[in-house]
Design an enzyme around this catalytic site. Structure first.
Site, PDB file in Angstrom:
ATOM      1  N   HIS A 128      32.521  41.603  38.200  1.00 20.49           N
ATOM      2  CA  HIS A 128      33.034  42.499  39.247  1.00 20.49           C
ATOM      3  C   HIS A 128      34.376  42.025  39.785  1.00 20.49           C
ATOM      4  O   HIS A 128      35.131  42.825  40.356  1.00 20.49           O
ATOM      5  CB  HIS A 128      32.004  42.693  40.364  1.00 20.49           C
ATOM      6  N   ASP A 183      26.836  38.771  35.345  1.00 18.36           N
ATOM      7  CA  ASP A 183      28.075  39.024  36.099  1.00 18.36           C
ATOM      8  C   ASP A 183      29.136  37.983  35.746  1.00 18.36           C
ATOM      9  O   ASP A 183      29.413  37.058  36.516  1.00 18.36           O
ATOM     10  CB  ASP A 183      27.759  39.000  37.594  1.00 18.36           C
ATOM     11  N   SER A 204      32.477  34.979  45.284  1.00 20.11           N
ATOM     12  CA  SER A 204      32.179  35.590  43.988  1.00 20.11           C
ATOM     13  C   SER A 204      32.996  34.893  42.906  1.00 20.11           C
ATOM     14  O   SER A 204      34.212  34.751  43.023  1.00 20.11           O
ATOM     15  CB  SER A 204      32.514  37.075  44.010  1.00 20.11           C
TER      16      SER A 204
END
Length: 711
Positions: free
Chosen positions: A81, A218, A643
């Site tokens: 992402h 991810d 992240s």
């Protein structure tokens, strides 16, 4: 003034830490030796504190996400992402890399990440508090104080950026008690190397976002390129891969329950030291209004892009970002409802105020004045929210940026508003250029029309003084789009460098609207400067007292996250979200098959399902689980911005990538609850397994240094 109201940096370290709470500045880590040793970290704390040494020298920022080097040829691993913008930028209906994934088998096949895909390598951090606060006097107004601090920060940045290859910043720590100058090498040529299919990289989509158990791969890979001289350069076919000084060894040896981890990255924002009144405002007003606004905007985008795959692809990144913020905002609201954090803070605040009142020389005016300023801040925040709703249009934002740039460009560079100096020009151009991938006139028109209607329905406290009469009616919105050329990228960029007079006399409808509302926007910003200056006078005194109070209790003292490099630690841990339910710390590939429905967002690729059903575990089978792990939980203290952060084992080897938190953990931005706070990470063994058994990314597996388990 109490002696403890101005504290040297060393005093800000904790005398002892508890639980796994804390997003620590690297220089603080030697103060945590006993804690790191307690959980089993083998790397000396002094080494972790040194940005020039492994592993910290391998940790980088993407400007909103975190990442790390995993080869000496500039190969960077981060979350899927986090690379989504670069994936979307290169996707078309013919080559839909979002849906199908992308793998460059050679460096010549790597795709440009675009002007907004950057890699920042932090190489120097220094305390500059004294230089930032010099010339500050008690007699200054809030605005004068704010402008003096801004002027000093600009000078420090200009001095640091005498070498154009570096990007420098001077963020505040402890709400203005300290300032550090941070120097980062900014690499501008960053290319997309490999991204799995969206049904792997975002398996479960927004339904599973912030949920546990998770089964998402991810991850994505980028590569940093520089000029042949080894220094950052503009994107060019002649550039060469950046020779990263250090990189992380990737370990496929895995973890088990209770094992220690280190996590390093760039967490965005936390609010652990906010007052109870600020928490109640967020809980009762700001977050509900934000959630309602985002949902309304998402509904408009969905309706406006329905039936057009091309439009949906253009707005995919926008929608993904909005959905992520929406899920987090709702999680915060639910978390506040589940546990009365304001009430917890009430008790702490009362204890602090009682302690403070007993200190010799305590300023009796400090806390009443702070309460008054926070009330004013809440009121102004309401108007700022209203302004953001009323200016939802991307074309209006572009026009306002162009007009502000023209006005500021008439001033000497050092006197320009922050964000509009010469150093910011490339970023402004990048934002203006980015619309080419995420703008459709009909969609933007629908968003603007709907936003104006929502603004009209907001409480009066959220209406900006003087703005209402200047806004177009909903009926007038279509004409703005037919009478503007700013939707064309070349035209939009052609206004960069024009003077304010040319923009003010333009016939472009959006430029005319931007000029019309500019005075109100500037007035709002001036009021913010005055208030912030007064807050910056009171809050550092308050924070110094809070730190002294916490230190007297032996509690951890670390600054709120502010997008700077931080280190946290923890252990692989299950948790109990409610009575009678315990959630284990690992998920496995068999769970993907169980969740798979064949429909988005649970539509795993057939080749992935076949590999799972065939039990093609390869070298990545966990001896305890008996299969390949996918994701895992730890007690590490993280937030947005983390992240892509490297999750390392006791020896500093890469064993995971942080990508999320459990839904019950979202309120950790305000309050760390050791019993339920859990971060969610990709197990690096799943990434390696997909690369090996599904996508056959053998070139990257060979390039990285992978430590496989002993037979």
């Amino acid at each position: 003034m109490l002696k403890y109201l101005v504290l040297p940096a060393a005093v800000l370290c904790a005398t002892s830490a508890s639980a796994d709470e804390g997003q620590w500045q690297p220089y603080q880590l030697p103060q945590l030796k006993s804690e790191l040793k307690r959980i089993g970290i083998a790397i000396p704390a002094e080494k972790l504190a040194d940005l020039s040494k492994h592993p910290m020298s391998a940790i980088v920022s993407l400007g909103g996400c975190s990442a790390s080097f995993v080869s000496d040829a500039g190969l960077v691993v981060t979350n899927h992402h986090c690379a989504y913008g670069a994936i979307q930028r290169n996707s078309t209906t013919e080559h839909n890399y979002i849906a199908n994934g992308f793998l460059a088998k050679t460096r010549a096949e790597e795709l440009p990440g675009g002007p907004n895909t950057l890699v920042y390598v932090t190489d120097k951090v220094e305390n500059v508090t004294g230089r930032v606060l010099k010339d500050i006097t008690p007699a200054m107004s809030g605005r004068q104080r704010s402008e003096t601090v801004e002027k000093n920060i600009k000078a420090l940045i200009a001095e640091c950026e005498s070498d154009k290859f570096y990007r420098c910043s001077v963020p505040a720590f402890h709400r203005g008690l300290e300032y550090y100058r941070i120097r980062q090498m900014m690499i501008r040529d960053v290319r997309l190397v490999y991204a799995p299919a969206n049904a792997i990289g975002d398996f479960g989509g927004d339904i599973d976002n912030y949920e546990w158990p998770r089964h998402v791969g991810d991850y994505s890979f980028l590569r940093a390129y520089v000029g042949k001289d080894g220094r950052p350069a503009e994107p060019s076919p002649d550039n060469v891969p950046y020779h990263s000084k250090d990189f992380l060894v990737v370990s496929a040896e895995g973890l088990k329950n209770g094992d220690p981890v280190l996590l390093a990255g760039y967490p965005g924002r936390t609010s652990r030291y906010k007052l109870p009144s600020e928490i109640r405002y967020a809980r009762d007003a700001a977050y509900p209004a934000k959630a309602a606004e985002i949902q309304s905007d998402l509904d408009v985008i969905a309706a406006a892009t329905k039936g057009s795959e091309a439009d949906a692809v253009r707005y995919a990144s926008v929608v993904k970002g909005l959905n992520n913020v929406m899920k987090k905002t709702r999680g915060l609201m639910d978390g506040f409802a589940r546990k009365d954090i304001a009430a917890i803070k009430d008790v702490q605040d009362a204890e602090f105020r009682a302690w403070y009142g007993k200190q010799a020389g305590a300023d009796s005016n400090l806390l009443p004045e702070l309460d008054k300023l926070i009330a004013a801040d809440i009121g102004l925040s309401d108007e700022e929210f209203g302004h953001s709703v009323a200016t939802t249009s991307d074309l209006l934002k572009s026009a306002s940026t162009l007009y502000r740039l023209a006005q500021e460009s008439a001033k000497p560079d050092a006197e320009r508003e922050t964000g509009y100096q010469q150093r910011d020009l490339s970023f402004i151009k990048a934002r203006l250029n980015r619309l080419e991938q995420s703008y459709v006139a009909g969609v933007d028109q629908a968003r603007f029309s709907a936003a104006l209607q929502r603004y009209a329905q907001l409480p009066r406290s959220m209406h900006v003084t003087g703005l209402d009469a200047l806004l177009p009616s909903v009926d007038a919105v279509p004409a703005l789009y037919t009478q503007s050329q700013l939707g064309d990228t070349a035209t939009r960029l052609s206004w960069v460098g024009k003077d304010a007079g040319a923009i003010a006399t333009s016939n472009d409808a959006f430029l005319k609207l931007a000029v019309r509302i500019d005075g109100v926007t500037r007035s709002l910003k001036e009021r913010r400067k005055e208030l912030d200056g007064n807050l910056e006078r009171a809050i550092p005194q308050y924070m110094a007292a809070v730190i002294a109070w916490k230190k007297s209790q032996g509690k951890p003292v670390y600054p709120d996250a502010n997008s700077t490099l931080r280190v946290t630690y923890g252990t692989v841990s299950p948790y109990s979200p409610k009575d009678g339910i315990t959630k284990g710390p690992f998920t496995t590939i068999e769970g993907i098959v169980e969740k798979n429905t064949g429909k988005e967002p649970f539509n795993a690729p057939e080749r992935l399902l076949n590999a799972i059903k065939a039990k093609q575990y390869g070298k990545f089978k966990d001896p305890v689980l008996g299969t390949v792990p996918v994701d895992f939980l730890t007690s590490a203290d993280t937030t947005g911005g983390n992240s892509g952060s490297a999750v390392m084992n006791r020896n500093g080897e890469l064993i995971g990538l942080n990508f999320d938190s459990t839904y019950e953990s979202i309120t950790k931005d305000w309050y760390f609850d050791r019993d339920i706070t859990r971060a969610i990470h990709l197990d690096i063994r799943y990434m390696l397994w997909v690369m090996s058994e599904v996508d056959h990314a053998d070139n990257l597996l060979t390039e990285m240094t992978v430590k496989y388990p002993k037979k």
